[in-house]
Design an enzyme around this catalytic site. Structure first.
Site, PDB file in Angstrom:
ATOM      1  N   CYS A 124      18.247  53.103 -53.661  1.00  0.00           N
ATOM      2  CA  CYS A 124      17.369  54.005 -54.414  1.00  0.00           C
ATOM      3  C   CYS A 124      18.233  55.112 -54.995  1.00  0.00           C
ATOM      4  O   CYS A 124      18.888  55.851 -54.250  1.00  0.00           O
ATOM      5  CB  CYS A 124      16.298  54.579 -53.498  1.00  0.00           C
ATOM      6  SG  CYS A 124      15.203  55.695 -54.389  1.00  0.00           S
ATOM      7  N   CYS A 135      14.712  57.050 -62.686  1.00  0.00           N
ATOM      8  CA  CYS A 135      14.982  55.912 -61.800  1.00  0.00           C
ATOM      9  C   CYS A 135      16.471  55.523 -61.848  1.00  0.00           C
ATOM     10  O   CYS A 135      16.950  54.974 -62.855  1.00  0.00           O
ATOM     11  CB  CYS A 135      14.112  54.700 -62.151  1.00  0.00           C
ATOM     12  SG  CYS A 135      14.188  53.406 -60.895  1.00  0.00           S
TER      13      CYS A 135
HETATM   14  O1  PYC Z   1      15.779  56.006 -58.389  1.00  0.00           O
HETATM   15  O2  PYC Z   1      16.418  53.949 -57.920  1.00  0.00           O
HETATM   16  C1  PYC Z   1      15.567  54.837 -57.977  1.00  0.00           C
HETATM   17  C2  PYC Z   1      14.203  54.525 -57.532  1.00  0.00           C
HETATM   18  C3  PYC Z   1      13.715  53.320 -57.141  1.00  0.00           C
HETATM   19  C4  PYC Z   1      12.366  53.514 -56.827  1.00  0.00           C
HETATM   20  C5  PYC Z   1      12.063  54.842 -57.035  1.00  0.00           C
HETATM   21  N1  PYC Z   1      13.204  55.444 -57.467  1.00  0.00           N
END
Ligand code: PYC
Length: 319
Positions: A90, A239
């Protein structure tokens, strides 16, 4: 069971919450982080639920269990989890973990290694800013045409950035915060269509994250995204693993050169600044890259979770 307490530190990375378990979490013993993740899932899944789900948490919270690393070269090992299961990596959570370790006095500004179930992540901390080199990322399938019942045809790439992503190319959806209910509905439909049509990552792994892209609101940025997470919540940050997958697609399409900056804006307007270098070893014939993702996180709470066996929702609400 006696009353149990779990100490956590909450942070957010560009608006996306991370809850790091500092003490009182399940004892997963030794072994690789994958073995310990499997043990967490098999023997202590209700503790995952108690930590991140209501009434103590919410669908948006990503938890991270700090683990003793297998080698002292690592500042920490970590296993990430969410409202429905486990994440092998993550990105926003790694940024949150780094500022949390600093808040705890366990690390200072500088370079550190973090151990995850999918490999080593090298991270550099400067104040609230963290740059991390993610695991090698690659585009597996390009220009997949997908018929989405009740919506239409979408075209997208399948890519790995530490999790599996379907990155929609031709979305005409306006990516504004007031439209998140509709964007969530559409991306859930896309994910179901992928599953029904047997489109997966390698080894038949489910594609559990979906990304839509659109023009940025800030003209200094390159793109805005909306990212559906496995448990149905959307990522408030751009993300980290999803932006790694995006860089892998841009690299494979020859649209971004090594070292060139990519500024990825999230649906709430937060920003990751990113670039990549070619990976030393490739995933077969595929163009494989090592992404660097930079973002900021802030610690926002220190808490003691109380698990009282008399509480009918002691282990959280199970959906
Ligand atoms: O930042 O990789 C990320 C992530 C995955 C799910 C929520 N954030």
């Amino acid at each position: 069971m006696p009353i149990k307490t779990i100490n956590v530190i909450d942070s957010h990375t560009g608006g996306e919450p991370t809850r790091i378990v500092v003490s009182g979490g399940p004892d997963l013993g030794s072994g690789s982080l994958t073995q310990r993740l499997n043990r967490f899932q098999r023997d202590f899944d209700e503790i995952r639920n108690a930590i991140v789900n209501e009434p103590r948490g919410s669908d948006e919270v990503v938890g991270g269990l700090i683990c003793e690393p297998t080698d002292p070269k690592f500042a920490a090992g970590v296993i990430f989890f969410n409202n429905t299961g486990y994440l092998r990596m993550c990105g926003h959570g790694t940024i949150g973990l780094m500022v949390t370790l600093k808040h705890l006095g366990k690390i200072a500004d500088g370079a550190h290694l973090i151990e995850t179930p999918v490999g080593t992540v090298a991270a550099e901390l400067t104040g609230h800013e963290v740059s991390f080199q993610n695991v090698p990322s690659y585009r597996l399938l390009a220009d997949v045409e997908l018929e989405v019942p009740g919506y239409g045809t979408v075209v997208g790439d399948v890519a790995w950035g530490g999790n599996w992503f379907f990155l929609v190319k031709n979305s005409a959806e306006e990516l504004t915060i007031d439209r998140v209910d509709r964007l969530t509905k559409i991306t859930l439909q896309i994910r179901s269509a992928l599953r029904d049509q047997g489109i997966t990552g390698t080894d038949d792994e489910a594609i559990d994250h979906i990304e839509l892209f659109g023009p940025p609101v800030d003209p200094d940025n390159d793109s805005r995204n909306f990212v559906l997470c496995p448990g149905g919540a959307y990522d408030r940050s751009p993300c980290g693993t999803g932006t790694s997958a995006k860089l892998a697609c841009l690299a494979a399409a020859g649209k971004l050169k090594p070292g060139e900056l990519w500024r990825q804006e999230s649906i709430v307007g937060s920003l990751f600044t990113c670039s990549y270098q070619p990976a030393k070893a490739s995933e077969g014939e595929l163009v494989t890259i090592v992404p660097t993702i930079t973002g900021e996180a802030y610690v926002c709470a220190e808490a003691k979770l109380i698990l009282n066996p008399d509480d009918p929702f002691c282990m959280g609400i199970v959906k």
